[in-house]
Motif scaffolding. Sequence first.
Motif, PDB file in Angstrom:
ATOM      1  N   THR A  56       0.845  -1.189   0.000  1.00  0.00           N
ATOM      2  CA  THR A  56       0.000   0.000   0.000  1.00  0.00           C
ATOM      3  C   THR A  56       0.884   1.244   0.000  1.00  0.00           C
ATOM      4  O   THR A  56       1.850   1.323   0.751  1.00  0.00           O
ATOM      5  N   VAL A  57       0.544   2.189  -0.869  1.00  0.00           N
ATOM      6  CA  VAL A  57       1.292   3.438  -0.941  1.00  0.00           C
ATOM      7  C   VAL A  57       0.472   4.525  -0.268  1.00  0.00           C
ATOM      8  O   VAL A  57      -0.702   4.716  -0.567  1.00  0.00           O
ATOM      9  N   VAL A  58       1.088   5.224   0.655  1.00  0.00           N
ATOM     10  CA  VAL A  58       0.469   6.352   1.339  1.00  0.00           C
ATOM     11  C   VAL A  58       1.173   7.602   0.813  1.00  0.00           C
ATOM     12  O   VAL A  58       2.281   7.918   1.232  1.00  0.00           O
ATOM     13  N   PRO A  59       0.536   8.307  -0.141  1.00  0.00           N
ATOM     14  CA  PRO A  59       1.202   9.451  -0.759  1.00  0.00           C
ATOM     15  C   PRO A  59       0.970  10.753   0.000  1.00  0.00           C
ATOM     16  O   PRO A  59      -0.081  10.956   0.609  1.00  0.00           O
ATOM     17  N   GLY A  60       1.960  11.602  -0.038  1.00  0.00           N
ATOM     18  CA  GLY A  60       1.811  12.942   0.496  1.00  0.00           C
ATOM     19  C   GLY A  60       1.659  13.016   2.005  1.00  0.00           C
ATOM     20  O   GLY A  60       1.677  12.018   2.703  1.00  0.00           O
ATOM     21  N   TYR A  61       1.503  14.232   2.461  1.00  0.00           N
ATOM     22  CA  TYR A  61       1.325  14.480   3.890  1.00  0.00           C
ATOM     23  C   TYR A  61      -0.012  13.921   4.334  1.00  0.00           C
ATOM     24  O   TYR A  61      -1.027  14.089   3.665  1.00  0.00           O
ATOM     25  N   GLN A  62      -0.017  13.271   5.481  1.00  0.00           N
ATOM     26  CA  GLN A  62      -1.241  12.755   6.088  1.00  0.00           C
ATOM     27  C   GLN A  62      -1.299  13.276   7.523  1.00  0.00           C
ATOM     28  O   GLN A  62      -0.324  13.137   8.254  1.00  0.00           O
ATOM     29  N   PRO A  63      -2.426  13.851   7.926  1.00  0.00           N
ATOM     30  CA  PRO A  63      -2.554  14.222   9.336  1.00  0.00           C
ATOM     31  C   PRO A  63      -2.375  12.966  10.193  1.00  0.00           C
ATOM     32  O   PRO A  63      -2.675  11.850   9.750  1.00  0.00           O
ATOM     33  N   ALA A  64      -1.884  13.137  11.401  1.00  0.00           N
ATOM     34  CA  ALA A  64      -1.555  12.000  12.268  1.00  0.00           C
ATOM     35  C   ALA A  64      -2.719  11.037  12.436  1.00  0.00           C
ATOM     36  O   ALA A  64      -2.540   9.820  12.328  1.00  0.00           O
ATOM     37  N   ASP A  65      -3.926  11.546  12.675  1.00  0.00           N
ATOM     38  CA  ASP A  65      -5.063  10.647  12.882  1.00  0.00           C
ATOM     39  C   ASP A  65      -5.404   9.854  11.626  1.00  0.00           C
ATOM     40  O   ASP A  65      -5.745   8.681  11.682  1.00  0.00           O
ATOM     41  N   GLN A  66      -5.253  10.472  10.464  1.00  0.00           N
ATOM     42  CA  GLN A  66      -5.518   9.776   9.199  1.00  0.00           C
ATOM     43  C   GLN A  66      -4.451   8.720   8.928  1.00  0.00           C
ATOM     44  O   GLN A  66      -4.758   7.609   8.500  1.00  0.00           O
ATOM     45  N   LEU A  67      -3.190   9.058   9.178  1.00  0.00           N
ATOM     46  CA  LEU A  67      -2.106   8.095   8.987  1.00  0.00           C
ATOM     47  C   LEU A  67      -2.275   6.916   9.936  1.00  0.00           C
ATOM     48  O   LEU A  67      -2.123   5.761   9.527  1.00  0.00           O
ATOM     49  N   LEU A  68      -2.604   7.178  11.190  1.00  0.00           N
ATOM     50  CA  LEU A  68      -2.826   6.108  12.155  1.00  0.00           C
ATOM     51  C   LEU A  68      -3.958   5.199  11.678  1.00  0.00           C
ATOM     52  O   LEU A  68      -3.831   3.968  11.731  1.00  0.00           O
ATOM     53  N   SER A  69      -5.025   5.768  11.202  1.00  0.00           N
ATOM     54  CA  SER A  69      -6.155   4.985  10.706  1.00  0.00           C
ATOM     55  C   SER A  69      -5.738   4.099   9.534  1.00  0.00           C
ATOM     56  O   SER A  69      -6.096   2.922   9.458  1.00  0.00           O
ATOM     57  N   SER A 102      -5.713   0.035   9.564  1.00  0.00           N
ATOM     58  CA  SER A 102      -6.579  -0.706   8.645  1.00  0.00           C
ATOM     59  C   SER A 102      -5.795  -1.626   7.731  1.00  0.00           C
ATOM     60  O   SER A 102      -6.368  -2.554   7.162  1.00  0.00           O
ATOM     61  N   THR A 103      -4.491  -1.410   7.582  1.00  0.00           N
ATOM     62  CA  THR A 103      -3.680  -2.266   6.718  1.00  0.00           C
ATOM     63  C   THR A 103      -2.829  -3.245   7.488  1.00  0.00           C
ATOM     64  O   THR A 103      -2.153  -4.076   6.903  1.00  0.00           O
ATOM     65  N   ALA A 104      -2.852  -3.159   8.819  1.00  0.00           N
ATOM     66  CA  ALA A 104      -2.043  -4.050   9.644  1.00  0.00           C
ATOM     67  C   ALA A 104      -2.673  -5.444   9.669  1.00  0.00           C
ATOM     68  O   ALA A 104      -3.880  -5.600   9.639  1.00  0.00           O
TER      69      ALA A 104
END
Length: 54
Positions: free
Chosen positions: A34-47, A51-53
């Motif tokens: 899974t690619v997480v592009p760009g800046y992500q707010p902490a709560d969004q990145l944690l989510s 969800s991918t763990a």
Amino acid sequence: MAPASCKTDIAKQYQFGRSIGVNGTPNIILPNGTVVPGYQPADQLLSTLQSTAG
């Protein structure tokens, strides 16, 4: 300060990134691909990470 040298081929790494769809920074590639592009707010990145763990 002593001069530094870098044997890393930056252009080669840049082209590799482009070939796999990396088109900016920051860019996180998770173990499952899974690619997480760009800046992500902490709560969004944690989510996203939760969800991918697993």
